[in-house]
Design an enzyme around this catalytic site. Structure first.
Site, PDB file in Angstrom:
ATOM      1  CG  HIS C 223     -12.401 -16.831 117.143  1.00 51.33           C
ATOM      2  ND1 HIS C 223     -11.326 -17.079 116.325  1.00 51.33           N
ATOM      3  CD2 HIS C 223     -13.433 -17.469 116.590  1.00 51.33           C
ATOM      4  CE1 HIS C 223     -11.707 -17.847 115.343  1.00 51.33           C
ATOM      5  NE2 HIS C 223     -12.982 -18.106 115.469  1.00 51.33           N
ATOM      6  CE1 TYR C 227     -15.034 -16.996 113.684  1.00 50.80           C
ATOM      7  CE2 TYR C 227     -17.136 -17.942 113.085  1.00 50.80           C
ATOM      8  CZ  TYR C 227     -15.823 -18.090 113.427  1.00 50.80           C
ATOM      9  OH  TYR C 227     -15.286 -19.335 113.500  1.00 50.80           O
ATOM     10  CG  HIS C 374      -5.821 -18.947 110.065  1.00 51.26           C
ATOM     11  ND1 HIS C 374      -6.613 -19.758 109.287  1.00 51.26           N
ATOM     12  CD2 HIS C 374      -6.619 -18.467 111.041  1.00 51.26           C
ATOM     13  CE1 HIS C 374      -7.840 -19.773 109.793  1.00 51.26           C
ATOM     14  NE2 HIS C 374      -7.873 -18.989 110.843  1.00 51.26           N
ATOM     15  CG  PHE C 375      -4.893 -13.126 111.151  1.00 48.75           C
ATOM     16  CD1 PHE C 375      -4.701 -11.881 110.597  1.00 48.75           C
ATOM     17  CD2 PHE C 375      -4.037 -13.549 112.151  1.00 48.75           C
ATOM     18  CE1 PHE C 375      -3.648 -11.074 111.029  1.00 48.75           C
ATOM     19  CE2 PHE C 375      -2.975 -12.758 112.569  1.00 48.75           C
ATOM     20  CZ  PHE C 375      -2.789 -11.520 112.003  1.00 48.75           C
ATOM     21  CG  HIS C 376      -2.534 -11.321 106.712  1.00 44.49           C
ATOM     22  ND1 HIS C 376      -2.061 -11.417 107.984  1.00 44.49           N
ATOM     23  CD2 HIS C 376      -2.385 -10.014 106.362  1.00 44.49           C
ATOM     24  CE1 HIS C 376      -1.628 -10.226 108.387  1.00 44.49           C
ATOM     25  NE2 HIS C 376      -1.820  -9.352 107.427  1.00 44.49           N
ATOM     26  NE  ARG C 437       1.009 -12.725 115.212  1.00 43.18           N
ATOM     27  CZ  ARG C 437      -0.224 -12.554 115.721  1.00 43.18           C
ATOM     28  NH1 ARG C 437      -0.744 -13.484 116.496  1.00 43.18           N
ATOM     29  NH2 ARG C 437      -0.923 -11.497 115.445  1.00 43.18           N
ATOM     30  NE  ARG C 438       1.388  -9.085 116.960  1.00 41.25           N
ATOM     31  CZ  ARG C 438       0.437  -8.973 117.848  1.00 41.25           C
ATOM     32  NH1 ARG C 438       0.635  -9.331 119.073  1.00 41.25           N
ATOM     33  NH2 ARG C 438      -0.733  -8.481 117.510  1.00 41.25           N
TER      34      ARG C 438
END
Lengths: 179, 277, 549
Positions: C223, C227, C374-376, C437-438
């Site tokens: 996580h 950041y 989300h993370f893209h 995913r994946r």
């Protein structure tokens, strides 16, 4: 714009941000309290290296079973590169308990179109309970990379209503994938 | 000047203390409240009776009992070989030299002295086969998990250590590159071997039997076997006549394959992969 | 403010260009892989598509985008800030170059086994799957190289504070050092996993591996690493964007608070990646969910402060009324445009994130395309678009040249923005429909999932737009080398409306916050990590994928 004005507006925004956090926290607490929703977390260990000789996860004991008290338990082995069994019949509107584990690497368990979701970590039995409220087929793909055959690792969950749900005398229910 | 500085630094120190104090209060309160809710309030909600200690234990994952219904089964397992550190270390410590002696006496008549079979259609080539595969099959012949009138009595003459030595010896031999004729494989067969069939949940053969080992420990190398031997085994898995595949892996896959596909794949691999793209 | 107009001298130009250059070179390669992967997922079978190539590609894409590209960018930008904001040379150029070369060797060492198919374990390398030792050593070298940077940043700030007693550390440097500490904490988990679990396993020294422990250590890193990627963008929001818009920063204090809060609430929260894991109880999952919610604080503070700064800029330029100031902003400047686009993407991504972190709702979308979306959105979108804008801002300073025409720069930013929206919105939908995913190939002929395919196709075109944008970016930077020399290499940071003459020690250093973080980490991870040594766990057999048969 004086320094004082700026400071006051900052405090106000700080309060708004704190309120935002409070709302989110409240949603989490209330939803898990009122609906008793918890992520699958039973921390039950099992030796993955001897899983093929384990009695609970023996081949003939896998699949859907009606317990003496009427509840339904489905035992599944997730292994490279298949779920055993690959076709899983479950009754509609009844609580179903899934118990899944892996003898080799990490796999994922997800019944598409439902909230049944857990990681399958070797060394642990993942257990989750759910109720299917409508009949129909669901894809159950492995959702964590487990090797080159990962994409082909999926099973089918068939939610059956009253007439179609026919466990045999020993309480076992099974189905076949269409070829 | 110096008193002024002292005064300023003592002012700073007082300010630091204030920060430390309020930061500790804020963080401490947040953590304590969150832990109270997470370890006691929420878990208690699920229990009929008031048992805070039990709730905490459950919340951090300490199980007091194996509360789940465990259904015992008395069926013999598909194979009693287990893949553990002990098995692997024992295999790593096996002696190809003593294996060589055993092979000359016990195996060479059919499988050849260097693992090149006298009749590959009946007896598989073992040269360059993986240790894990040979060891597992020998153990399964010994326990009866894999049924064979020829192999069972022979395998039973070996101790477990000897099976490992034999496996190590054959694994160290040079693999037979190609056996049989070389009809070129159809696109559909090559796809099954290298891509698989997602629609039927069939992983590619390569994902377990390929050169970078990605699948189960015991998956054998296929190149170098005779086509008819491979086809025979595929059919036996499909009919469940052979059932020593752990977790029914091969029985599940072959159930999805048509006889033509089994034939095509057997030729593709039996041919030594001459048609490999 | 002495940090107002600094010249880039001190011979750091090549150091910065090397870091950011390598960063974007790897980004371009990974963008090609990403577009190809999306094509495979549509089911059209592009060339070279086998499970082997697909998962090797996913491993390379993730390793580059996760460990290499942002790390090198952040290091390069950090060096830039350290010399320009502090107006002093780097404490040691030798150490800085040593860090760079360690990372460079690490990149090569990690990529070669991936290309050879010997490290197809994906960038999250969840054991028991275990790849080539060179892959782990390579990733470790990149991390160790970045630790040199961490040391230099902390050293540079300490040096400056000694020479400037009582003065506030310039905000850009304060943020950079916050990120250096953040990164040191972040890498702890994965470094322990690599050194004590993965490398011994990949060398064959150990046969068994504690899978639950490995997953927990990785979650510790997984996580906050996001950041770490994010902080350069935040530094640009506070210290460059207001300047680009022609105004001042609304509040220096808010910047400091946000950086501190990001440091604190990035770390004791990683277990929200393990909500669906059977090896942890609900108690600590819940605690970390609560801590995760706190990240709303710095996000809100930043959105407020930067919007207020922009409003000042708009009004100074004659904008009137409630929203008139927005139209009056200098939209032709890439930094202003990128900041706005980044905020929009942060907003979308933040919404998706709320679902992820909600302890109960997570079950709907865990490990589905929703998470990838989300993370893209957050990283590929909100953060990388700021990496582009930062580069457009500092590269001309380093070269002492000025782009004649900023239209291709704006076009590139717009393409990236539109691309990521088109790519990730369908992924959210697919995630809700249950697409994992994946996975390389789906059988869209199956009526159960036939409805997925149109969405996958739409997202693929978004991916192509991003690829075009990435290549246009490389082109934009390349043409800069032939642009008009301006002979001006001064860096201008935004100045606060009321620059603080002094700030409390707590807002001028990290001692208090590191102690608090230690406390939070012990509370949040003490038992979850300790349990693996307290209870009887069954480790799994190491599964090496690099051994030929």
């Amino acid at each position: 714009m004086s320094e004082e004005t700026i400071r006051r507006s900052e405090l106000m925004w700080g309060a708004i941000a704190a309120f935002g956090v409070g709302i989110m926290a409240a949603v989490i607490v209330v939803s898990s309290f009122a609906m008793a929703i918890h992520p699958p977390s039973n921390v039950e260990t099992i030796d993955p290296t001897t899983l093929n000789t384990n009695s609970e996860f023996a081949e003939s004991n896998l699949g859907t079973r009606v317990n003496p008290d009427g509840s339904v338990t489905v035992r599944i082995v997730a292994t490279q590169f298949e779920f055993l069994p690959r076709c899983i019949p479950v009754p509609k509107d009844r609580q179903v308990t899934f118990r899944v584990t892996s003898p080799d690497v990490i796999h994922g368990f997800l019944i598409a179109g439902s909230n049944a979701n857990t990681m399958v970590v070797p060394g642990y039995v993942a257990q989750l309970r759910t109720v299917f409220s409508s009949a129909g087929d669901h894809l159950m793909p492995c959702h964590e990379f487990c090797g080159l055959g990962h994409s082909e690792m999926w099973a089918l969950v068939k939610v059956l209503d009253g007439a179609e749900w026919k466990p045999d005398a020993s309480g076992k229910a099974s189905c076949e994938l269409p070829r | 000047m110096s008193t002024d500085q002292d005064h300023r630094s003592s002012e700073r120190r007082a300010e630091d203390r204030l920060w430390r104090f309020w930061v500790s209060i804020a963080a401490g309160t947040f953590v304590v409240v969150s832990l109270l809710v997470g370890l006691i309030v929420l878990p208690l909600r699920d229990e009929a009776r008031f048992d805070p200690w039990g709730a905490i234990c459950r919340a951090i994952g300490i199980r007091k009992d194996g509360s789940t219904v465990t259904k015992k089964s008395s069926d013999p397992p598909a194979s009693s070989v287990t893949w553990s550190a002990g098995t692997r270390l024992a295999l790593l410590g096996a002696s190809p030299e003593s294996g060589s002696t055993i092979v000359k006496e016990t195996c060479a008549a059919c499988h050849g002295e260097t693992g090149v079979s006298v009749d590959p259609q009946q007896f598989p080539n073992l040269a360059g086969q993986t240790e894990e595969a040979i060891f597992k099959q020998l153990r399964d012949f010994q326990t009866g998990a894999r049924v064979s009138d020829i192999m069972a009595p022979i395998a039973q003459t070996l101790t477990e250590a000897q099976t490992r030595d034999v496996a190590a010896y054959f694994a160290a031999q040079k693999r037979v590159e190609a056996v049989g004729s070389s009809p070129s494989a159809s696109a559909n067969i090559v796809e099954l071997a290298h891509i698989g069939a997602p629609a039927r949940g069939i992983p590619s053969c390569y994902s377990c039997h390929g050169q970078n080992r990605s699948g189960p420990e015991e998956a054998p190398v296929l190149f170098g076997q005779s086509a008819s031997y491979i086809e025979d085994q595929l059919k036996k898995f499909a009919s469940a006549e052979r059932r020593n595949d752990m977790f029914a892996r091969m029985r599940t896959i072959t159930k999805q394959l048509s006889p033509e596909e089994m034939h095509g794949l057997a030729i593709y691999y039996g041919d030594g992969g001459a048609a490999k793209p | 403010m002495p940090a107002e107009r600094q010249a880039v001298n001190y011979r750091v130009k090549n150091l910065i260009l090397a870091h950011i250059g390598v960063s974007f070179a790897t980004l371009a390669a990974a963008a090609v892989l990403g577009a190809w992967q999306m094509t495979v997922r549509t089911g059209v079978n592009p060339p070279f598509a086998t499970p082997e190539t697909y998962f090797a590609s996913v491993s390379a894409h993730g390793t580059i985008m996760g460990y290499v590209m942002p790390t090198l960018f952040t290091m390069g930008f950090g060096y830039f800030v350290a010399v320009t904001a502090l107006d002093q040379p780097l404490p040691s150029m030798r150490l800085a170059w040593a860090g760079f070369w360690l990372a460079a060797v690490g990149i090569v060492a990690a990529i070669i086994p991936i290309v050879m198919g010997k490290a197809t374990v994906l960038y999250t390398f969840y054991p028991p799957l275990t790849g080539s030792v060179f892959y782990y050593l390579g990733v470790l070298l990149v991390v160790v190289g970045s630790w040199f940077w961490v040391a230099l940043m902390i050293w540079a700030m300490a040096h400056w504070k000694r020479n400037n007693p009582g003065r506030p550390v310039p905000l850009a440097m304060f943020g950079t050092v916050a990120n250096a500490f953040l990164w040191l904490w972040t890498t702890g988990g994965v470094a322990v996993e690599i050194i004590f679990q993965l490398i011994p396993a990949s060398l064959g020294w150990t046969q068994m591996i504690d899978v639950g422990l490995a997953r927990t250590l990785f979650a510790w890193t997984l996580h906050p690493i996001v950041y770490f990627w994010l902080l350069p963008a935040y530094i640009a929001f506070y210290t460059i964007a207001p300047q680009a818009a022609g105004a001042r920063l609304y509040s220096d204090l808010m910047g400091r608070l946000s950086f501190i809060l990001l440091l604190l609430f990035s770390l004791p929260v990683g277990m929200h990646h393990l909500f669906m894991d059977p090896e942890h109880g609900t108690g600590f999952k819940f605690l970390q969910a609560m801590l995760t919610a706190l990240v709303v604080l710095p996000t809100f503070l930043t959105v407020f402060t930067i919007s207020a700064s922009m409003e000042i800029a708009g009004r100074l330029r004659g904008g009137k009324g409630l929203f008139g100031w927005i139209a009056a902003l200098p939209w032709d400047r890439p930094m202003v445009l990128a900041t706005c686009l980044s905020f929009v993407l942060l907003g979308f991504g933040g919404f998706g994130g709320v679902v992820n972190m909600a302890y109960a709702m997570n079950a709907m979308i865990h490990n589905t395309s929703w998470v990838t979306a989300h993370f893209h959105l957050i990283f590929g979108g909100a953060v990388v678009i700021m990496y582009f804008a930062i580069t457009y801002w500092i590269w001309p300073i380093l070269l002492e040249r000025e782009a004649a025409d900023v239209r291709p720069l704006r076009l590139q930013l717009w393409l990236w923005f539109i691309g990521i929206v088109i790519m990730t919105f369908p992924w959210h939908v697919l995630g809700l429909l249950g697409q994992p995913r994946r996975i390389a190939t789906f059988d869209y002929a199956n009526p159960v999932i036939a409805q997925w395919q149109p969405w996958v196709f739409v997202s693929m075109f978004g991916g192509y737009l991003m690829l075009v944008s990435a290549l246009l970016f490389v082109w934009n930077i390349a043409t800069l080398y032939r642009a008009r020399p301006v002979g001006d290499n001064r860096m201008h940071y935004a100045v606060a409306v009321y620059p603080p003459a002094r700030v409390p020690n707590a807002l001028n250093g990290f001692a208090l916050w590191n102690w608090l973080l230690l406390f939070l980490m012990v509370v949040a991870y003490g038992y979850p990590l300790g349990q693996f040594f307290l209870m009887d766990v069954y480790p799994g057999l190491v599964h090496r994928v690099d051994i030929g048969s």
